[in-house]
Design an enzyme around this catalytic site. Structure first.
Site, short mmCIF file in Angstrom:
data_model
loop_
_atom_site.label_atom_id
_atom_site.label_comp_id
_atom_site.label_asym_id
_atom_site.label_seq_id
_atom_site.Cartn_x
_atom_site.Cartn_y
_atom_site.Cartn_z
N GLU A 191 36.80 -62.55 -0.98
CA GLU A 191 36.88 -62.37 -2.46
C GLU A 191 37.27 -61.05 -2.87
O GLU A 191 37.08 -59.99 -2.38
CB GLU A 191 35.67 -62.99 -3.06
CG GLU A 191 35.29 -64.30 -2.59
CD GLU A 191 34.09 -64.76 -3.29
OE1 GLU A 191 33.89 -66.01 -3.84
OE2 GLU A 191 33.06 -64.07 -3.02
N CYS A 251 38.26 -54.94 -7.45
CA CYS A 251 36.87 -54.52 -6.42
C CYS A 251 37.66 -55.57 -5.23
O CYS A 251 37.73 -56.80 -5.42
CB CYS A 251 35.65 -54.96 -6.89
SG CYS A 251 34.52 -55.04 -5.65
N CYS A 296 30.38 -59.50 6.56
CA CYS A 296 29.96 -58.16 6.67
C CYS A 296 29.09 -58.35 7.84
O CYS A 296 28.21 -59.06 7.75
CB CYS A 296 29.44 -57.70 5.46
SG CYS A 296 28.88 -55.88 5.60
N CYS A 312 22.34 -56.38 5.41
CA CYS A 312 21.45 -55.96 4.17
C CYS A 312 20.81 -56.91 3.82
O CYS A 312 21.37 -58.04 3.10
CB CYS A 312 22.06 -55.06 3.20
SG CYS A 312 22.80 -53.64 3.83
N CYS A 366 21.67 -58.64 0.13
CA CYS A 366 23.11 -58.87 -0.17
C CYS A 366 23.79 -60.19 0.50
O CYS A 366 23.51 -60.29 1.68
CB CYS A 366 23.91 -57.66 0.42
SG CYS A 366 25.94 -57.96 0.31
N GLU A 407 31.93 -53.72 5.23
CA GLU A 407 31.97 -52.28 5.22
C GLU A 407 33.16 -51.54 5.64
O GLU A 407 33.82 -51.57 6.59
CB GLU A 407 30.69 -52.10 6.31
CG GLU A 407 30.71 -50.56 6.86
CD GLU A 407 30.48 -49.75 5.68
OE1 GLU A 407 31.41 -48.52 5.57
OE2 GLU A 407 29.35 -49.67 5.04
N SER A 444 33.34 -47.32 -0.64
CA SER A 444 31.89 -47.39 -0.55
C SER A 444 31.60 -47.61 0.87
O SER A 444 32.28 -48.21 1.92
CB SER A 444 31.45 -48.66 -1.10
OG SER A 444 30.30 -48.90 -0.95
N SER A 469 25.77 -46.17 -0.40
CA SER A 469 24.77 -47.24 -0.67
C SER A 469 23.61 -46.87 -0.07
O SER A 469 23.40 -47.06 1.12
CB SER A 469 25.18 -48.58 -0.40
OG SER A 469 26.47 -49.05 -1.00
N LEU A 470 22.90 -46.21 -0.90
CA LEU A 470 21.36 -45.45 -0.36
C LEU A 470 20.28 -46.60 -0.39
O LEU A 470 19.56 -46.84 0.41
CB LEU A 470 21.31 -44.23 -1.05
CG LEU A 470 20.03 -43.40 -0.38
CD1 LEU A 470 20.66 -42.88 1.07
CD2 LEU A 470 19.71 -42.24 -1.28
N HIS A 471 19.89 -46.97 -1.70
CA HIS A 471 18.91 -47.97 -1.77
C HIS A 471 17.60 -47.57 -1.72
O HIS A 471 16.74 -48.32 -2.14
CB HIS A 471 19.47 -49.20 -1.47
CG HIS A 471 20.75 -49.78 -1.51
ND1 HIS A 471 21.28 -49.74 -2.89
CD2 HIS A 471 21.80 -50.17 -0.70
CE1 HIS A 471 22.44 -50.51 -2.93
NE2 HIS A 471 22.87 -50.42 -1.52
N CYS A 525 27.86 -57.17 -7.64
CA CYS A 525 27.61 -56.20 -6.30
C CYS A 525 26.53 -57.22 -5.74
O CYS A 525 25.27 -57.55 -6.14
CB CYS A 525 26.92 -54.83 -6.81
SG CYS A 525 26.54 -53.81 -5.40
#
Length: 372
Positions: free
Chosen positions: A106, A119, A126, A130, A133, A187, A220, A243-245, A365
Site C-alpha cells: 500500500e 508514504c 515486513c 514489531c 504494527c 523496512e 525510516s 523508530s525507537l519506541h 502509521c
C-alpha cells in the site's frame, strides 16, 4: 510462538526489467540493445520522470513503429491499483497495489495546505515483527524492486498534476508532489540497494529523476545500525527517521525485536554518525502506548539519552498508537501524552506530537496490512 526477524526476503522470481530500474548508463545500454539511437534514452527518461508517462503509446515523440517494442522491453506494467479509499474529505487517499506475482502493498497520498506527501512501501510486508504494527505482524513477502517503489511515486505525482487543473493555486491538493516518506510497508534499509536506487532517482533532476528535494525525502528504519552508517556515507542529505519506541533495552527488545541485535546505544551511535556526516537532524519516532512505554521515567530517560547522543540534532515525533486488529494495546491518554512531551523537552530535546492522518481507513502509521 515468537516471530523471527527476517532480514532476507524469500527468493522469488523478480519482476521484469523496467526503465525505472536503470540509471543513465543502464538506460543507454537498454536503448542500444533495442537498436534505437542513443538520444532515445534521454527522451524516454524525460517522458517517465518529467512528464510522468509510463505508457509508450502516449509518447508522441516516439515513432509509432517502435512503441510496442519499447513498451514490452522497458515499460512492463509492474503494479496495478486494486482498491482506493479516502478520508479527510478526500485529502488522504490509500491505494492497495498488486504486483504481477500477486504480492500486495500500500501507499498513502496526503494533501496538506503547504505540501503534498506520499508514504510509500519498500517491501511487500515486513520482517521486523514489531508487535504493535499490523505490517510487521503479517510477515515479509518480498522486497520491492526499484521500479515498483518509483511507480508509487510516479502515480502520486501524476495524480497531483491531474488534480491541480481547475484548482486555485496554493489550495490543498493542488500543485506537485513535494514530500516522500519511506514509512509504508517494510523496512527500507533491509532492501538497501533497491531503496538507494529509488532515492537517487527521486532526488535527481529530470531527465534522471523526479527532482524532489533530498530534504523532503525521509527514510525510516527500526534501527539497522550498519545500514544507517552506510546510508550516511552515501551523503544524499535525506532525512533519517529512527523508530525507537523505547529508551531502554529491556522494553525495546520486545517492542522492536531488532534491538536484540543492535542495542539502543549502538543505534543512537549510528544515528549520531548520520547526523554528523550529513548535517541533518534525525527524527526519532516514538509510538506512545498506554501503560507500556509512556511512563514519566521513560520520558526522562529518553530525553537524557537523546540529549547525550544527539543533542540539538534530535527531534522526537510522539505518535499516538494507532489501533490494529487483534491488539489489546491502546494510545496513551492525552494527559499522559502531554506529560511525556513536557519531560522530553525539559531535557533539552525538541519534541512534538505527530498529526496522524488516515486512522479511520487503516492508513496511519503501523496500520498498513495490504488486505486484498
Amino acid at each position: 510462538m515468537k516471530q523471527q526477524l527476517v532480514f532476507e526476503a524469500p527468493r522469488r522470481a523478480m519482476p521484469p526489467r523496467h526503465l525505472a530500474d536503470l540509471d543513465e548508463t543502464g538506460r543507454a545500454a537498454a536503448v542500444s540493445e533495442l537498436g534505437l539511437p542513443a538520444f532515445r534514452a534521454k527522451q524516454l527518461a524525460n517522458q517517465y520522470y518529467g512528464r510522468l508517462i509510463a505508457d509508450p503509446k502516449q509518447m508522441t515523440d516516439l515513432p509509432a513503429a517502435v512503441r510496442d517494442q519499447v513498451a514490452e522491453k522497458l515499460f512492463p506494467t509492474l503494479i496495478n491499483p486494486v482498491r482506493e479509499i479516502q478520508c479527510d474529505a478526500g485529502e488522504t487517499r490509500k491505494t492497495l497495489w498488486r504486483a504481477i506475482d500477486g504480492s500486495t502493498f500500500e501507499s498513502v497520498l496526503m494533501r496538506y495546505p503547504q505540501r503534498n506527501t506520499v508514504c510509500i512501501s519498500s517491501q511487500a510486508g515486513c520482517g521486523m515483527a514489531c508487535p504493535f504494527c499490523a505490517t510487521g505482524q503479517g510477515g515479509l513477502q518480498r522486497n520491492l524492486t526499484t521500479a515498483e517503489i518509483l511507480e508509487q511515486v510516479r502515480a502520486a505525482s501524476s495524480a497531483m498534476r491531474a488534480e491541480q487543473f481547475g484548482r486555485t493555486a496554493g489550495t490543498a491538493g493542488g500543485g506537485r508532489l513535494s514530500n516522500i516518506v519511506f514509512m509504508g510497508m517494510g523496512e527500507p534499509l533491509a532492501n538497501y540497494n533497491r531503496v538507494l536506487g529509488a532515492v537517487r532517482r527521486i532526488i535527481a533532476a529530470p531527465p534522471n529523476g523526479f527532482g524532489i528535494s533530498a530534504r523532503a525525502v525521509t527514510v525510516s528504519t527500526v534501527g539497522l545500525a550498519p545500514a544507517i552508517r552506510k546510508l550516511a556515507d552515501e551523503r544524499l542529505g535525506v532525512t533519517l527517521a529512527l523508530s525507537l519506541h523505547a529508551p531502554d533495552d529491556e522494553l525495546r527488545d520486545t517492542l522492536v525485536p531488532v534491538n536484540n541485535r543492535w542495542k539502543v546505544s549502538e543505534v543512537l551511535d549510528a544515528a549520531r554518525y548520520y547526523a554528523d556526516t550529513t548535517g541533518r537532524r534525525v527524527s526519532i519516532e516514538y509510538a506512545l502506548i498506554r501503560d507500556v512505554n509512556d511512563q514519566p521515567w521513560r520520558a526522562d530517560l529518553l530525553g537524557k539519552k537523546l540529549h547525550g547522543a544527539l543533542g540539538p540534532l534530535a527531534h522526537v515525533n510522539v505518535i499516538p498508537l494507532n489501533p490494529t486488529p487483534g491488539s489489546e494495546w491502546d494510545a496513551s491518554p492525552k494527559p499522559a501524552e502531554r506529560e511525556f512531551v513536557r519531560r522530553v523537552r525539559e531535557r533539552g530535546v525538541s519534541c512534538t506530537v505527530r498529526d496522524t492522518r488516515g486512522r479511520e481507513i487503516a492508513a496511519a502509521c503501523g496500520q498498513l496490512a495490504a488486505e486484498g
